[in-house]
Design an enzyme around this catalytic site. Structure first.
Site, PDB file in Angstrom:
ATOM      1  N   ARG A 193       0.861  -1.171   0.000  1.00  0.00           N
ATOM      2  CA  ARG A 193       0.000   0.000   0.000  1.00  0.00           C
ATOM      3  C   ARG A 193       0.904   1.229   0.000  1.00  0.00           C
ATOM      4  NH1 ARG A 193      -1.958  -3.608   3.878  1.00  0.00           N
ATOM      5  NH2 ARG A 193      -4.044  -4.462   3.417  1.00  0.00           N
ATOM      6  N   LYS A 210      -1.734  -2.994   8.021  1.00  0.00           N
ATOM      7  CA  LYS A 210      -2.891  -2.658   8.846  1.00  0.00           C
ATOM      8  C   LYS A 210      -2.906  -3.505  10.115  1.00  0.00           C
ATOM      9  CE  LYS A 210      -5.972  -1.086   5.140  1.00  0.00           C
ATOM     10  NZ  LYS A 210      -7.284  -1.296   4.470  1.00  0.00           N
ATOM     11  N   TYR A 241      -9.383 -10.683  -7.448  1.00  0.00           N
ATOM     12  CA  TYR A 241      -8.441 -10.727  -8.573  1.00  0.00           C
ATOM     13  C   TYR A 241      -8.707 -11.920  -9.487  1.00  0.00           C
ATOM     14  CZ  TYR A 241      -6.030  -7.083  -6.049  1.00  0.00           C
ATOM     15  OH  TYR A 241      -5.732  -5.901  -5.412  1.00  0.00           O
TER      16      TYR A 241
END
Length: 314
Positions: free
Chosen positions: A152, A176, A289
């Site tokens: 990210r 995260k 995906y």
């Protein structure tokens, strides 16, 4: 008091509650007001009001939104405002039921992640490689790292220098929930990173004596955060896209993350490994995906398979 004035008062009371108890911003309150005014107009046109509207009135309103061509996501947002409003007046005893209790939200289509082709990624990297000076060296390292790891953008700009100080084969990324994960580095990423480290000191703020201060970040800056910001990197990569002949609107740090995942999956990576590298807590997030690959395969079959061009019965 007229029904219109009463509805206006109830909407105002609802908005006051949202501001006082939930800390809703002015922007959020304005959006709620617009949505509820639209709902109110629909009810009044049907000769009813907010204290008498039934489930069929709510369904009719949703049908009106659909017929007007509003996207399912917009319809769902309007229904959310209406639902919260009716829960509020039900909870306050203004009416004895909630007409939205059994109303289903409009179905939202699954938005497929946007990604670049491998040729476009190559063009981005080649263009970054041609940029001169220390900023060009830094940009190439960041693009190579992002595409090689699928990080990210927040993880990238906040990456500690200690994570790469010893020429690692694997990169430790803190994501995260403060969870750490290991991501392998590609040879091009390691090479770009090694070149960048030789000039990294040029981006570190200077002390009063004119010497570089110590910085814990791999990509330091002289701004108040101490590291390159997400917005600055976004601007850098948009400019890079333009120089590479790719529409800047199609390129962002998150698009590179999607490209990393899509290209890995297309080349045989398994979902569990991809989940670990992306730092997804739930594999259902990673499974989106597979839709990209399935969609691409269907397109290839339709375009290239000889039977796809034959008419039925021929």
């Amino acid at each position: 008091m007229s029904t219109s004035a009463r509805d206006d008062r109830l909407v105002s009371e609802f908005l006051e509650m949202m501001a006082a108890e939930r800390g809703a911003s002015r922007h959020t309150l304005d959006a709620y007001r617009r949505d509820l005014e639209d709902y109110q107009a629909s009810l009044h046109a049907a000769k009813t009001d907010m204290t008498k509207a039934g489930p069929n009135d709510v369904r009719r309103y949703l049908d009106e939104l659909a017929h007007a061509g509003l996207a399912a996501r917009t319809q769902a947002r309007r229904l959310s405002a209406v639902r919260q409003f009716h829960k509020f007046i039900y909870g306050d005893g203004i009416r004895g039921d909630d007409p939205t209790a059994h109303i289903d939200s409009p179905r939202l289509g699954t938005a497929l992640p946007k990604f670049l082709s491998t040729d476009e990624i190559d063009r981005l990297i080649e263009t970054a490689n041609r940029q001169e000076g220390i900023k060009g060296t830094r940009l190439l390292a960041m693009v190579e790292l992002l595409y090689a790891t699928g990080m990210r953008v927040s993880e990238l700009v906040e990456l500690p220098f200690s994570a790469v100080a010893r020429d690692p084969q694997m990169l430790v990324v803190r994501g995260k929930g403060n969870k750490e994960r290991l991501v392998p580095l590609s040879v091009p990423a390691k090479q770009a990173l090694a070149e960048y480290i030789t000039i990294r000191e040029a981006f570190i703020p200077l002390d009063k004596g004119g010497q570089p201060e110590k910085s814990p970040y791999l990509f330091p800056s002289r701004g108040k955060t101490g590291h390159l910001t997400r917005q600055m990197f976004l601007n850098m990569i948009k400019d890079l896209a333009s120089k590479a002949g790719i529409a800047p609107s199609r390129v962002s740090p998150h698009v590179l993350r999607h490209s990393f995942a899509s290209h890995l999956l297309a080349n045989g990576a398994d979902l569990r490994s991809l989940q670990q590298m992306l730092g997804h807590s739930d594999i259902s997030t990673t499974q989106i995906y597979t839709h990209v690959i399935e969609s691409r395969l269907r397109g290839l079959v339709q375009e290239h398979h000889p039977l796809a061009h034959k008419k039925n019965g021929s």
